[in-house]
Write an enzyme that holds these catalytic residues in place. Structure first.
Site, mmCIF file in Angstrom:
data_model
loop_
_atom_site.group_PDB
_atom_site.id
_atom_site.type_symbol
_atom_site.label_atom_id
_atom_site.label_comp_id
_atom_site.label_asym_id
_atom_site.label_seq_id
_atom_site.Cartn_x
_atom_site.Cartn_y
_atom_site.Cartn_z
ATOM 1 N N LYS A 173 0.873 -1.175 0.000
ATOM 2 C CA LYS A 173 0.000 0.000 0.000
ATOM 3 C C LYS A 173 0.911 1.226 0.000
ATOM 4 O O LYS A 173 1.392 1.671 1.038
ATOM 5 C CB LYS A 173 -0.883 -0.027 1.247
ATOM 6 C CG LYS A 173 -2.224 0.666 1.129
ATOM 7 C CD LYS A 173 -2.173 2.132 0.776
ATOM 8 C CE LYS A 173 -1.758 3.023 1.919
ATOM 9 N NZ LYS A 173 -1.600 4.446 1.513
ATOM 10 N N GLU A 248 9.624 1.697 10.742
ATOM 11 C CA GLU A 248 10.664 2.697 10.430
ATOM 12 C C GLU A 248 9.981 4.042 10.515
ATOM 13 O O GLU A 248 9.186 4.384 9.633
ATOM 14 C CB GLU A 248 11.203 2.490 9.011
ATOM 15 C CG GLU A 248 11.766 1.113 8.706
ATOM 16 C CD GLU A 248 13.188 0.964 9.175
ATOM 17 O OE1 GLU A 248 13.787 1.962 9.586
ATOM 18 O OE2 GLU A 248 13.696 -0.170 9.144
ATOM 19 N N CYS A 282 13.859 11.109 6.011
ATOM 20 C CA CYS A 282 13.815 10.842 7.454
ATOM 21 C C CYS A 282 15.195 10.977 8.076
ATOM 22 O O CYS A 282 15.319 11.180 9.279
ATOM 23 C CB CYS A 282 13.257 9.446 7.700
ATOM 24 S SG CYS A 282 14.146 8.167 6.808
ATOM 25 N N GLU A 385 9.283 16.669 14.707
ATOM 26 C CA GLU A 385 9.750 16.499 13.335
ATOM 27 C C GLU A 385 9.029 17.492 12.424
ATOM 28 O O GLU A 385 7.800 17.559 12.436
ATOM 29 C CB GLU A 385 9.461 15.064 12.869
ATOM 30 C CG GLU A 385 10.085 14.751 11.537
ATOM 31 C CD GLU A 385 9.771 13.339 11.053
ATOM 32 O OE1 GLU A 385 8.630 12.897 11.217
ATOM 33 O OE2 GLU A 385 10.674 12.706 10.490
#
Ligand code: NDP
Length: 482
Positions: A173, A248, A282, A385
Site C-alpha cells: 500500500k 521505520e 527521514c 519532526e
C-alpha cells in the site's frame, strides 16, 4: 488525465468501489492523474491473490526468484527516465535527484536481495554430542508493506525486494500522495515475468486501505515506514493479533560539528543533509549543533549556501531545490516556522513560501531553505519532526553538552558527527542514541547493515540479514543422536 489502477493477481484492476482520488503535481498545484481510493474489499481481493500465489512462489527455487528479481532491476534501470520523471511530477523532487538516487537505489534493492537470497545460510549447533540442532527459515506468508511519499519507489522496493526474495508474497500500500511509480513498477513486474499474485499493489488512503491491510487476519507480517503517530496506531492493531511488525518512523536527527572538523566538507555535506529532497528525508539532520569556536564561520557559510539554493522547476535538470509534496504538508512546515518565531527563534534565511521563476510552477508548493538560530534543545522546534527544508543551529561548549543535546529528543533515527579526532568520533558515535551514526559523511548506505531507529524512531531493523530474518520464520529442528 492518467488513471492509476491497482495491481492484483498480475492484472491492472480498478478499485471495487469505483472511487478515485485526485493526484496533484505539487510543483504546479494541478491535478494530473487519479488514483484508486481502495478499501477493505480491494485489500481482501489482493490478500486472496497473494495467498493463492504463496504455495508456488515459496517453493520456487531461490535461483529462479533471484532471476525474476534481477529482471525487475534491469527493467527499472532501462526505464530510468520515465520513472524519474514520474517521481518528480508526483513528489516535487528535482528530477536530477530522482535520476541519481531514488530510481537507481530502487533497482539496487531488487539486485541486492536477488543476490543475497542465494547466499542465505542457516545455523546448526551440536549439543554435547547428544543432538544436532539446526534452524529452518520459512517464508511467513502474505506480507503487508506500507510505505510513505518522500522516497516513494525506493522505500517501497526496500520492502518488496526482501519480502519476495525470501519466498513471501506481498500486498503493498504505497502512499496515496505519490502513487505513480508504484503503478509503473507493477507494470514492470508483469514484464519481468513475476508470477501473478506474488506482488499486489493496492492504492488508497492510509486510514482506509492501509488500516484494512494492517488489520487483515491473514496477513501475519507488517512492514511500515512512515510517521511515528501512524506507527503507534499500527502497533496497537498488530500487538493483540501477534503480528510480526517492523516500524521505520520519524526522526529529529542531530548533526554535530566539532571545531576540529574539516569545515569545507562539513558545510558542503550539511547543505545536503539539511535540504536534500527539500528536507523530506527521514535521515536529514534537522538539528545542527556546532562547537562554539566554529559556530560563526559555519553558520555564515551555511546561510550563504542556503540563500543561494533557490527553488526551481523540478523538471529542470539544473534544479536542486524542488517543491514540498503537497499543500497540506507545505502549510504544516510554514506553521512550524511560525512556532519557531513565536518561541524566539531568529530566522537567518528563508522562512517563507517562494515561487520559482517561470509560469509553470506559479501555483507550486515551494519553501525557501530555512536556517533558524537562538533556540534551546527542549523547545517544540527542536523536539518535533518538521520534515521540510528547515534546520536549527545552536552552539555547544564541550563533548558532554553536545551528546546531551543530541540525545534530548524522543527520536533516535540517525546522527552525523564531524571531527578529525578518531577517539572522539568513536566515543560520540557510541553515546548518541540513534540507529545510525555517520562520521564525516552522510547518507552513505551499505544494504548489508542493520537500518532502523531507537526510541520513538522505530522498532526492529531492516537491511541485509535483518530483512531476510524479519520476513522468515525460524524453526529449530533438534535431532537426537543417541
Ligand atoms: P504517514 O505515517 O502519514 O504515512 C505512511 C504510510 O502509511 C502511507 O502509505 C499512508 O497512507 C499510510 N497510513 C496512514 N495512516 C495509516 C493507518 N492508520 N493505517 C495504515 N496505514 C496508514 O507518513 P508520511 O507518508 O507522511 O511520511 C513521512 C513520515 O515518514 C515522516 O515522519 C518520516 O520521518 C517517516 N519516514 C521514516 C523513514 C525511516 O526509514 N525511518 C523513511 C522515510 C520516511 P496515505 O499516505 O495514503 O494516507
Amino acid at each position: 488525465m492518467k488513471t492509476i489502477l491497482n495491481y492484483m493477481n498480475g492484472e491492472l484492476t480498478p478499485p471495487a468501489g469505483g472511487r478515485y482520488l485526485d493526484n496533484e503535481d505539487p510543483s504546479t498545484g494541478k491535478v494530473y492523474s487519479r488514483c484508486p481510493d481502495s478499501g477493505a474489499e480491494d485489500i481482501e481481493r489482493a490478500v486472496a491473490a497473494a495467498e493463492a500465489a504463496f504455495p508456488a512462489w515459496s517453493n520456487t527455487s531461490a535461483e529462479m526468484r533471484g532471476r525474476v528479481m534481477s529482471r525487475i532491476a534491469d527493467l527499472i534501470e532501462a526505464n530510468l527516465d520515465p520513472l524519474a520523471e514520474a517521481e518528480c511530477i508526483d513528489n516535487g523532487k528535482p528530477i536530477t535527484l530522482a535520476r541519481k538516487v531514488d530510481i537507481p537505489r530502487a533497482a539496487a534493492n531488487f539486485r541486492f536481495f536477488a543476490g543475497a537470497i542465494q547466499h542465505a545460510a542457516s545455523e546448526a549447533h551440536m549439543t554435547d554430542g547428544l543432538a544436532l540442532n539446526y534452524t529452518q527459515r520459512r517464508p511467513r506468508g502474505v506480507a503487508g508493506l506500507i510505505s510513505p511519499w518522500n522516497l516513494p519507489l525506493y522505500l517501497l522496493t526496500w520492502k518488496v525486494a526482501p519480502a519476495i526474495a525470501t519466498g513471501n508474497t506481498a500486498v503493498a500500500k504505497p502512499s496515496e500522495v505519490t502513487p505513480m511509480t508504484a503503478f509503473l513498477l507493477s507494470q514492470l513486474c508483469t514484464e519481468a515475468g513475476l508470477p501473478p499474485g506474488v506482488l499486489n499493489v493496492v492504492h488508497g488512503r492510509g486510514p482506509a486501505a492501509g488500516a484494512a491491510l494492517v488489520a487483515h487476519p491473514r496477513v501475519p507480517t507488517i512492514s511500515f515506514t512512515g510517521g511515528t503517530v501512524t506507527g503507534a496506531a499500527i502497533a496497537s492493531t498488530c500487538a493483540p493479533m501477534f503480528k510480526r511488525l517492523s516500524l521505520e518512523l520519524g526522526g529529529k536527527n542531530p548533526n554535530v560539528i566539532f571545531a576540529d572538523a574539516d569545515l569545507d566538507q562539513a558545510v558542503a555535506t550539511s547543505m545536503r543533509s539539511s535540504f536534500a529532497n527539500q528536507g523530506q528525508i527521514c535521515l536529514c539532520g534537522s538539528r545542527i549543533l556546532v562547537e562554539r569556536p566554529a559556530f560563526e564561520p559555519f553558520v555564515a557559510r551555511l546561510v550563504e549556501g542556503a540563500s543561494k539554493l533557490s527553488a526551481g522547476d523540478p523538471l529542470d535538470p539544473a534544479t536542486e531545490h524542488g517543491a514540498l509534496v503537497s499543500r497540506p504538508h507545505m502549510e504544516k512546515v510554514l506553521a512550524c516556522i511560525e512556532v519557531a518565531r513565536r518561541e524566539g527563534g531568529e530566522i537567518l534565511c528563508g522562512g517563507r513560501r517562494v515561487q520559482p521563476p517561470g509560469q509553470r510552477c506559479a501555483g507550486g508548493y515551494f519553501i525557501a531553505p530555512t536556517v533558524i538560530t537562538g533556540l534551546g534543545p527542549s523547545c517544540r522546534t527542536n523536539q518535533e519532526e518538521i520534515f521540510g527544508p528547515v534546520v536549527t543551529v545552536a552552539p555547544f561548549d564541550d563533548e558532554q553538552e553536545a551528546v546531551a543535546s543530541a540525545n534530548e529528543t524522543r527520536y533516535g533515527l540517525s546522527a552525523t558527527v564531524w571531527t578529525r579526532d578518531l577517539a572522539r568520533a568513536h566515543r560520540v558515535a557510541g553515546a548518541i542514541q540513534s540507529g545510525t551514526v555517520w562520521v564525516n559523511c552522510w547518507l552513505l548506505r551499505d544494504l548489508r547493515v542493520p537500518f532502523g531507529g531507537m526510541k520513538h524512531s522505530g522498532l526492529g531493523r531492516e537491511g541485509g540479514e535483518d530483512s531476510m530474518r524479519f520476513f522468515t520464520e525460524p524453526k529449530n529442528v533438534c535431532i537426537g543422536m543417541r
